[in-house]
Design an enzyme around this catalytic site. Structure first.
Site, PDB file in Angstrom:
ATOM      1  N   ARG A 117      -6.654  22.710  67.695  1.00 58.35           N
ATOM      2  CA  ARG A 117      -6.066  22.612  66.352  1.00 58.35           C
ATOM      3  C   ARG A 117      -6.471  23.759  65.427  1.00 58.35           C
ATOM      4  O   ARG A 117      -6.352  23.631  64.196  1.00 58.35           O
ATOM      5  CB  ARG A 117      -6.378  21.260  65.708  1.00 58.35           C
ATOM      6  CG  ARG A 117      -5.794  20.076  66.467  1.00 58.35           C
ATOM      7  CD  ARG A 117      -5.890  18.804  65.652  1.00 58.35           C
ATOM      8  NE  ARG A 117      -5.246  17.695  66.345  1.00 58.35           N
ATOM      9  CZ  ARG A 117      -5.893  16.841  67.137  1.00 58.35           C
ATOM     10  NH1 ARG A 117      -7.206  16.975  67.319  1.00 58.35           N
ATOM     11  NH2 ARG A 117      -5.248  15.873  67.732  1.00 58.35           N
ATOM     12  N   LYS A 138       1.733  35.290  60.009  1.00 54.65           N
ATOM     13  CA  LYS A 138       2.800  34.806  60.887  1.00 54.65           C
ATOM     14  C   LYS A 138       2.385  35.038  62.329  1.00 54.65           C
ATOM     15  O   LYS A 138       2.099  36.176  62.726  1.00 54.65           O
ATOM     16  CB  LYS A 138       4.108  35.548  60.627  1.00 54.65           C
ATOM     17  CG  LYS A 138       4.920  35.048  59.461  1.00 54.65           C
ATOM     18  CD  LYS A 138       6.265  35.761  59.465  1.00 54.65           C
ATOM     19  CE  LYS A 138       7.169  35.286  58.372  1.00 54.65           C
ATOM     20  NZ  LYS A 138       8.483  35.965  58.431  1.00 54.65           N
ATOM     21  N   GLU A 180       9.104  50.045  59.973  1.00 56.36           N
ATOM     22  CA  GLU A 180       8.603  48.970  59.103  1.00 56.36           C
ATOM     23  C   GLU A 180       8.047  49.529  57.797  1.00 56.36           C
ATOM     24  O   GLU A 180       8.195  48.917  56.738  1.00 56.36           O
ATOM     25  CB  GLU A 180       7.534  48.156  59.829  1.00 56.36           C
ATOM     26  CG  GLU A 180       8.063  47.280  60.962  1.00 56.36           C
ATOM     27  CD  GLU A 180       8.784  46.026  60.495  1.00 56.36           C
ATOM     28  OE1 GLU A 180       9.004  45.867  59.272  1.00 56.36           O
ATOM     29  OE2 GLU A 180       9.128  45.202  61.354  1.00 56.36           O
ATOM     30  N   LYS A 220       3.318  44.576  51.552  1.00 58.61           N
ATOM     31  CA  LYS A 220       3.282  43.313  52.286  1.00 58.61           C
ATOM     32  C   LYS A 220       2.306  42.340  51.634  1.00 58.61           C
ATOM     33  O   LYS A 220       2.611  41.148  51.474  1.00 58.61           O
ATOM     34  CB  LYS A 220       2.857  43.579  53.733  1.00 58.61           C
ATOM     35  CG  LYS A 220       2.762  42.329  54.613  1.00 58.61           C
ATOM     36  CD  LYS A 220       4.042  42.092  55.373  1.00 58.61           C
ATOM     37  CE  LYS A 220       3.967  40.798  56.180  1.00 58.61           C
ATOM     38  NZ  LYS A 220       3.863  41.036  57.611  1.00 58.61           N
ATOM     39  N   GLU A 230       7.221  31.838  53.007  1.00 57.11           N
ATOM     40  CA  GLU A 230       8.581  32.368  53.071  1.00 57.11           C
ATOM     41  C   GLU A 230       9.613  31.429  52.439  1.00 57.11           C
ATOM     42  O   GLU A 230      10.689  31.178  52.974  1.00 57.11           O
ATOM     43  CB  GLU A 230       8.987  32.679  54.524  1.00 57.11           C
ATOM     44  CG  GLU A 230      10.091  33.713  54.636  1.00 57.11           C
ATOM     45  CD  GLU A 230      10.298  34.241  56.047  1.00 57.11           C
ATOM     46  OE1 GLU A 230      11.429  34.540  56.396  1.00 57.11           O
ATOM     47  OE2 GLU A 230       9.300  34.347  56.796  1.00 57.11           O
ATOM     48  N   ARG A 234       9.241  36.356  50.103  1.00 53.63           N
ATOM     49  CA  ARG A 234       8.807  36.850  51.412  1.00 53.63           C
ATOM     50  C   ARG A 234       9.999  37.102  52.335  1.00 53.63           C
ATOM     51  O   ARG A 234       9.907  37.896  53.275  1.00 53.63           O
ATOM     52  CB  ARG A 234       7.817  35.878  52.065  1.00 53.63           C
ATOM     53  CG  ARG A 234       7.242  36.437  53.362  1.00 53.63           C
ATOM     54  CD  ARG A 234       6.014  35.696  53.861  1.00 53.63           C
ATOM     55  NE  ARG A 234       5.498  36.310  55.075  1.00 53.63           N
ATOM     56  CZ  ARG A 234       4.333  36.034  55.635  1.00 53.63           C
ATOM     57  NH1 ARG A 234       3.546  35.135  55.076  1.00 53.63           N
ATOM     58  NH2 ARG A 234       3.941  36.639  56.730  1.00 53.63           N
ATOM     59  N   ASN A 238      12.359  40.604  55.628  1.00 56.74           N
ATOM     60  CA  ASN A 238      13.250  40.532  56.786  1.00 56.74           C
ATOM     61  C   ASN A 238      14.398  41.536  56.701  1.00 56.74           C
ATOM     62  O   ASN A 238      15.312  41.495  57.534  1.00 56.74           O
ATOM     63  CB  ASN A 238      13.818  39.115  56.922  1.00 56.74           C
ATOM     64  CG  ASN A 238      12.743  38.095  57.231  1.00 56.74           C
ATOM     65  OD1 ASN A 238      11.865  38.338  58.053  1.00 56.74           O
ATOM     66  ND2 ASN A 238      12.782  36.958  56.556  1.00 56.74           N
ATOM     67  N   HIS A 241      16.021  42.908  59.851  1.00 56.89           N
ATOM     68  CA  HIS A 241      15.556  42.120  60.992  1.00 56.89           C
ATOM     69  C   HIS A 241      16.605  41.155  61.548  1.00 56.89           C
ATOM     70  O   HIS A 241      16.482  40.722  62.693  1.00 56.89           O
ATOM     71  CB  HIS A 241      14.293  41.333  60.605  1.00 56.89           C
ATOM     72  CG  HIS A 241      13.071  42.175  60.538  1.00 56.89           C
ATOM     73  ND1 HIS A 241      12.946  43.221  59.654  1.00 56.89           N
ATOM     74  CD2 HIS A 241      11.922  42.156  61.265  1.00 56.89           C
ATOM     75  CE1 HIS A 241      11.753  43.791  59.822  1.00 56.89           C
ATOM     76  NE2 HIS A 241      11.127  43.169  60.791  1.00 56.89           N
ATOM     77  N   HIS A 245      16.497  41.661  65.312  1.00 55.70           N
ATOM     78  CA  HIS A 245      16.050  40.634  66.256  1.00 55.70           C
ATOM     79  C   HIS A 245      17.152  40.297  67.262  1.00 55.70           C
ATOM     80  O   HIS A 245      16.879  40.088  68.450  1.00 55.70           O
ATOM     81  CB  HIS A 245      15.639  39.366  65.511  1.00 55.70           C
ATOM     82  CG  HIS A 245      14.285  39.450  64.891  1.00 55.70           C
ATOM     83  ND1 HIS A 245      13.782  38.467  64.062  1.00 55.70           N
ATOM     84  CD2 HIS A 245      13.311  40.390  64.982  1.00 55.70           C
ATOM     85  CE1 HIS A 245      12.559  38.797  63.661  1.00 55.70           C
ATOM     86  NE2 HIS A 245      12.259  39.956  64.209  1.00 55.70           N
ATOM     87  N   HIS A 258      10.594  47.093  68.771  1.00 49.77           N
ATOM     88  CA  HIS A 258      10.941  46.305  67.589  1.00 49.77           C
ATOM     89  C   HIS A 258      11.377  47.218  66.437  1.00 49.77           C
ATOM     90  O   HIS A 258      12.402  46.970  65.787  1.00 49.77           O
ATOM     91  CB  HIS A 258       9.739  45.457  67.166  1.00 49.77           C
ATOM     92  CG  HIS A 258       9.960  44.702  65.896  1.00 49.77           C
ATOM     93  ND1 HIS A 258      10.872  43.684  65.772  1.00 49.77           N
ATOM     94  CD2 HIS A 258       9.372  44.835  64.668  1.00 49.77           C
ATOM     95  CE1 HIS A 258      10.847  43.212  64.538  1.00 49.77           C
ATOM     96  NE2 HIS A 258       9.943  43.886  63.857  1.00 49.77           N
TER      97      HIS A 258
END
Length: 358
Positions: A117, A138, A180, A220, A230, A234, A238, A241, A245, A258
């Protein structure tokens, strides 16, 4: 040395950039750990794993090496790492160290978030691209139907960036990381964008690189502190992206980096933004920058449009079956738009025609 502090809902953590930091890791461990598991890939292990193991100097220290590449962000590698942690006797007072690029950070962070956990983990990024993924908490693995669909928000205990490790990067990884940094400039730092337009990535100095990394991380950091989960601003991170993606997924993970996919996604986002917001953006500047720095310009085949749209709709940012895209009113002024399939298909067709004329 450059240092920033990120405030998350769980705790604050430092982001440290310093040459040779991998030889001085112990000073950044704020507590005693019962055991440590270092996760890395086979490319990074050859160069830096032993340095890190020696620097940590713990008695109960273990390592695990995965194949380099996006394909390792998989449920199979996740399961093997959990097994390694269990067999090594890790407990709730153990530490996981993610030594590598974004793949290792995401995979290792997700293992740390879910093992018993949640245990502490430290990011030791070794790529430019990882300046983005290592900050903000993330963590995720991929599914064959989409990128980063299985994951959570789980901040690290520290991000320790040894800038010496960037000197060994192949050029493809340099340009991947700078996509990025450019994205971060486009959403909030127009002066950074203007500087990047004139930059030849093959000629950057260590001084320039550290300054650009710091600028990108600051963008960031400000955003994730304002919106950790998000729910609002936030989402602006993206930019590029949504298509990026989808290209990674439909082409096959690892076919393009990426950052290369995101750069193409930025071009498409500019194209859509100009129509939606009726305001001209530096589309030709971005295209010229990509060409100058040898980014692959990905040709979208009309026959693949349905497959790409399906992948875009599978993205975790989609809302009620509509494709959510981050667009720009102008540089430094992002916005979010939800688009239906027919609109995205129309934009793809006009984008294909526009790219044919360049």
């Amino acid at each position: 040395m450059k240092q920033l502090t990120i405030q998350s809902s769980r705790h604050s953590y430092p982001v440290v950039m310093e040459a040779g930091l991998r030889f001085r890791l112990n000073r950044w461990l704020k507590k005693e750990y019962s055991s440590i598991l270092v996760v890395t890939d086979d490319h990074v292990a050859e160069r830096y794993l032993q340095d890190v193991l020696d620097s940590l100097g713990a008695e109960n220290i273990f390592s695990y090496i995965v194949p380099a590449g996006e394909a390792s962000k998989s449920i199979e590698q996740y399961d093997r790492l959990q097994t390694k942690a269990i067999e090594s006797g890790l407990d709730r007072k153990s530490l996981l160290v993610a030594l590598g690029g974004g793949v290792i950070g995401d995979l290792g962070g997700f293992v740390a978030a879910t093992f018993m956990r949640g245990i502490d983990y430290i990011q030791i990024p070794t790529t430019i691209l990882a300046h983005d993924s290592s900050v903000g908490g993330k963590v995720a693995i991929n599914h064959e139907l989409g990128k980063n669909l299985i994951g959570c928000f789980y901040p690290p205990a520290a991000v320790l960036y040894d800038t010496e490790t960037l000197e060994s990067l192949p050029y493809q990884e340099v340009r991947s990381g700078y996509a990025e940094i450019l994205k971060e400039g486009l959403i909030s730092n127009s002066s950074l964008v203007e500087e990047l337009w004139t930059l030849s990535l093959k000629g950057i100095s260590s001084f320039q690189l550290e300054n650009h990394l710091e600028a990108g991380i600051k963008v960031k950091a400000d955003i994730v502190e304002a919106d950790e989960k998000e729910a609002g601003v936030r989402k602006y991170l993206n930019l590029g992206h949504t298509l990026g993606h989808a290209l990674e997924s439909t082409l096959g993970y690892g076919k393009v980096t990426h950052g290369e996919a995101v750069a193409n996604g930025l071009l498409f986002a500019f194209h859509v933004s100009e129509d939606v917001n009726q305001h001209q953006l530096p589309f030709s500047e971005l295209h010229g920058w990509m060409k100058k720095n040898e980014y692959p310009i990905i040709n979208i085949e009309e026959a693949n449009i349905p497959k790409i749209i399906k992948s875009m709709k599978s993205d975790k940012k989609s809302v009620s079956g509509r494709i959510q895209m981050v667009l720009l009113n102008k540089v430094g002024e992002p916005t979010v738009q939800n688009l239906d399939d027919s609109s995205v298909e129309a934009y793809m067709r006009t984008y294909i025609e526009r790219m044919k004329k360049l």
